[in-house]
Write an enzyme that holds these catalytic residues in place. Sequence first.
Site, mmCIF file in Angstrom:
data_model
loop_
_atom_site.group_PDB
_atom_site.id
_atom_site.type_symbol
_atom_site.label_atom_id
_atom_site.label_comp_id
_atom_site.label_asym_id
_atom_site.label_seq_id
_atom_site.Cartn_x
_atom_site.Cartn_y
_atom_site.Cartn_z
ATOM 1 N N LEU A 272 0.817 -1.214 0.000
ATOM 2 C CA LEU A 272 0.000 0.000 0.000
ATOM 3 C C LEU A 272 0.847 1.258 0.000
ATOM 4 O O LEU A 272 0.340 2.354 0.071
ATOM 5 C CB LEU A 272 -0.918 -0.005 1.221
ATOM 6 C CG LEU A 272 -2.027 -1.044 1.129
ATOM 7 C CD1 LEU A 272 -2.735 -1.175 2.460
ATOM 8 C CD2 LEU A 272 -3.022 -0.658 0.053
ATOM 9 N N ARG A 273 2.149 1.057 -0.068
ATOM 10 C CA ARG A 273 3.009 2.229 -0.030
ATOM 11 C C ARG A 273 2.762 3.126 -1.239
ATOM 12 O O ARG A 273 2.878 4.337 -1.153
ATOM 13 C CB ARG A 273 4.463 1.794 0.017
ATOM 14 C CG ARG A 273 5.219 2.518 1.069
ATOM 15 C CD ARG A 273 6.647 2.069 1.140
ATOM 16 N NE ARG A 273 6.906 1.413 2.402
ATOM 17 C CZ ARG A 273 7.676 0.358 2.542
ATOM 18 N NH1 ARG A 273 8.240 -0.182 1.492
ATOM 19 N NH2 ARG A 273 7.866 -0.172 3.716
ATOM 20 N N GLY A 274 2.425 2.500 -2.359
ATOM 21 C CA GLY A 274 2.167 3.263 -3.575
ATOM 22 C C GLY A 274 1.048 4.262 -3.381
ATOM 23 O O GLY A 274 1.202 5.451 -3.669
#
Lengths: 334, 555
Positions: A272-274
């Site tokens: 979910l870093r994107g």
Amino acid sequence: MTTPFPFSAIVGQDQMKLAMILTAIDPGLGGVLVFGDRGTGKSTAVRALAALLPPITAIKGCPVNAATRADCPDWAGIETDEVVERPTPVVDLPLGVTEDRVTGALDIERALTQGEKAFEPGLLARANRGYLYIDEVNLLEDHIVDLLLDVAQSGENVVEREGLSIRHPARFVLVGSGNPEEGELRPQLLDRFGLSVEVRSPTDIEERIEVIRRRDAFDRDADGFLSKWQAEDAKVRHRILRARADLAETETDDDALRDCAQLCVALGSDGLRGELTLLRAGRALAAYRGDDALDRDHLRAVAPLALSHRLRRDPLDDAGSATRVARTVDEVLG
Amino acid sequence: MTADRWQQALLARDLLAIDPEGLRGLTLRARMGPVRQAYQDALRGFPLPLRRLHPDIGDDQLFGGVNVSDTLAQGRVVRDRGLLQDPCAAVLTMAERCPPDLAAKLAQGLDSGTVSALILLDEGTEDEAAPPALTERLAFHIDLDRIGRLEARPAPLPDLGAARARLPQVTIDPEAISTLTALAARFGIDSLRAPLLALRAARAHAALLGQDSVTSDDLRIAAELVFPARATRMPDPEPEADETPPDPPEAQPKEQDSDQGSGGDEIPDEMLIEAVQALLPPNLIDTAGDATPSKGARGSGAGARRKGNRRGRPLPPRPGRLDGRRRIDLVATLRAAAPWQPLRRQQAQDERRLIIHPSDIRVKRYEDRSDRLLIFTVDASGSAALARLAEAKGAVEILLAEAYARRDHVALIAFRGEEAELLLPPTRSLVQTKRRLAALPGGGGTPLAAGLRAAGDLAQQARHHGLSPTAVLLTDGRANIALDGEANRDTARQDAEQLARLLRAEGIPGLVLDVSTRPQAPLADLAAQMGAPYVALPRADAQRLSRAVTGALEV
């Protein structure tokens, strides 16, 4: 030290400049990775940005540039409330640096001469509240990379060795640059950089000539050149400062969140870093442009920066990953 | 011609002496010998002190630091001054052995101005060369190898004080900037450092001749000195239309004080090109590939090889300094110190203490060599199974035994049906490999592309672990399943070729073994695209197959 080249005088390389400005607005974005050919002005831009940023105020003599006395680490033994202005620190991390130099270690000098056990702060301490710049980051030794990742994520440097037990804040923007021809970056490290930019030598002859012209003018008369660009640099600085102030008020509605998620799903980026980076970068851009709320234009502009290094490698797609992101952005955002 | 080269080499030296900070230095490619010696002698009297560095130099020698042993002995802090702490011209000997970290430090020094100029003495043979990160920053590249010792006449450095004083006043026509930049672009020089350096060289040359402004001759000479070593292609015969026209505006703002230049500026582009072209190495087209990214990717070995050593063969310890990276060999150090103990005790008047001097310290050394990984990519499709799968299995078994003897790692990938499968991740276990191999079933289509992709991915991974991968492909080359699983011969072939090129681009060495009943021309093409040797084995037995592999890998 030579005077840095003025940031606003850098010709072209808009993506790189934008990425750097965004991290200056929101240091929490997690750093910039600049990959590209030699002689494209990667190092120049980093040094120029630091010179552009306003000085920070720090407690006098504090090894970690703390803003208040309460933030100074105990071991530093600071007993003054006096603050001084310092330029935003930019610390170079040379290749082949030892772990001791990075984290700090027993102060050999004092240990030898006075028999005292004291801590000698390393590069991470000096980079606190500033920039840590690694040229040729792809050639950095693995154990140093692991250490940097660990500290960059926790924002704290912990040293437990040689009978020392020391911790101090180490919040910095990691800027890495490198030449992909000389070796790739490990995927784990790639993902930790918030934004990534690929720079190329400009192909347009006029643009190239302009680069040479400005650089030559700078080399011959640095002071005159600086004063010519001072106003322009001040404008950028002012916008960054205003954007920092506005960042908290910039609104984000659910539609924007949905857009972020859809983009990342369509691109198949891991984790979910994107999404998080995309959101923060978009918000920083909105603040920079002076807009009240995050909209699709902002996302479109920052998507290649925030996502292009998070894609899985697709050997059959000749297009660069930035192109793939742009294509997907067009599909998803219309 | 060769005498000209010597003159040119001397000219580069003079220009560098006039503007060391701007031109940054030179790369001197020459073997040890009288010619190089003559050139080094000619550098005497350089305006900056020359400091010699060697590739193994440590940080404390470069940048200074606390001298531990003296500090201990004297009871006060003793600091060593680093070689680079004062303005100097650094001379790096054996520059072709320069490790990447030293190159990065020197490059940083050059950028920040702590190293004023750098002279690289590159003694490399064919493919060895000084690190590009450094050569790229230096203005000149001088190759002395083709100069005879008789041409290399001694030439002491002339007094350049007047030229140095003149340098800041030399003016340059803005048009010259465009000329040099456009010229660099036409020779395929991407980096923008090249035209900048050429510009400074032109200026220094004008100062050398005592002129107030840069003439077209200066530009030509500067281009001849700076561009040839960087050129990646011959310029197109037809110059692009929009480059040459600026003749009229170019001629008028320039008022030449001497007769040589009045008309000279109208042709410089072409003249410059001819001049530089004459100096280009004759086999440029062959070497041009070196500059393209795909082949450059092979350079990654420089990073992977050094750090990736799981096991180093210990070498005899040698005297050295402790710089935080090396490890002390305690036994060897004590052994070196032992004979001196009685003497030292007498001197120090200390009966019990063990007295060790810095010169006794021995450091451990290991031989650097990364492990090899053989990735067997075996075609287990129906067509191959029918003919040679058993033979291929036999060959792999024989190779395994050899790999075991050499402590190579092996991995096994089989492709059949619609996909490739990693049957065995990199291992040294002989038993396990044999078991997996024996159980390998045959049948189905030939997804060659998928097999290559699996091999490529595994090779990349292995690199990150510090192994040197080699892909061994055993197939009959009848690819009929595309990467997306579609049964289409044409796309299957295209996919396979694309992946073969990718393997080559990533610098993964390979070997293609044709195990079909009749050798296939397309498979030889595929091997060529992979940059791998192609070995056809009509009716081979396993023993011969293995000889082929060993032979091809040994090269």
